[in-house]
Scaffold this motif. Structure first.
Motif: not given
Ligand code: PEP
Length: 248
Positions: A32-40
């Motif tokens: 439900g968070v309104n942004c793209d998320i990534a983990v490097c």
């Protein structure tokens, strides 16, 4: 305006046990968070993290790659190998790679090209040292780093790339660029790309990185040319990372 992207750079932190706990927190809060998320994440954990993130909105990234496709390069990891683990992103030209491992602008450009050739979106880091800022050459340094990639990859490549403006003096130091300082450099980067193609420039995600935290994220992310964050220290605490994602 591009959709914002918040990416965590775990650097050389983590363990199988710590990662499991951190990812559980990130994944549950990411819905439900309104942004793209990534983990490097570090290379040895790609498989673990790929499995945990499967079916979630959080994307996987790596922190480095070889500019070579294959061959006698002991210890190196190719773009195709990252693709095997479904990496969506890879950081290229992080200032720690440039300063500690002597990566040149040309090598960073070659890594950028190698990532894209494998279908991975490069997160291209640009940024000046404190001495360079104090000497008034911030724009010249960022332009040199950006132009090295433009010369090799061309402007069209930036339709499929992310830029992270990371002032070296703000990384891991607790010093953050003011929103005005960051915005000025972000606008400069976008303007330089716009000299080649205004539509690509308008759509490219330009993240800010450098001691971004829950307490300063909202103000930075409200600047017109700041489209997300590349997060080091605060990405190691699920609640802090998610607070930044929510601010985006
Ligand atoms: C980074 O490593 O890219 C970074 C921005 O680190 P920190 O957030 O800890 O300054």
């Amino acid at each position: 305006m591009p959709r914002k992207l918040v990416a965590g750079n775990w650097k050389m932190h983590g363990s199988l046990t710590d990662n499991a706990a951190l990812l559980a927190g990130v994944v549950s809060g990411a819905q439900g968070v309104n942004c793209d998320i990534a983990v490097c994440v570090p290379f040895p954990y790609l498989s673990q993290v790929q499995q945990v993130l499967s079916g979630t909105p959080v994307r996987l990234g790596a922190q480095n790659l070889s500019e070579h496709a294959k061959g006698a390069y002991t210890g190196e990891v190719s773009a195709a190998m990252l693709k095997d683990f479904a990496c969506a992103y890879v950081i290229v030209g992080h200032s720690e790679r440039r300063s500690l491992y002597a990566e040149s602008d040309a090598q960073v450009a070659a890594k950028f090209v190698a990532a894209q050739a494998a279908g991975i979106t490069p997160i291209l880091c640009l940024g000046e040292s404190l001495q360079e800022r104090e000497s008034g050459v911030t724009e010249a340094v960022v332009a040199r780093q950006l132009d090295a990639v433009l010369a090799v990859a061309g402007i069209a490549a930036f339709a499929n790339a992310v830029i992270a403006y990371e002032p070296v003096w703000a990384i891991g130091t607790g010093l953050t660029a003011t929103p005005e300082q960051a915005q000025a450099v972000h606008a400069f980067i976008r303007g330089r790309l716009a000299q080649h193609d205004s539509a690509i420039a308008a759509n490219v995600v330009i993240q800010y990185g450098g001691s971004m935290k829950p307490g300063n994220a909202a103000e930075l992310l409200s600047q017109p040319d700041i489209d997300g964050g590349l997060i080091g220290g605060a990405a190691l605490v699920a609640e802090d990372f998610l607070a930044i994602c929510r601010a985006a």
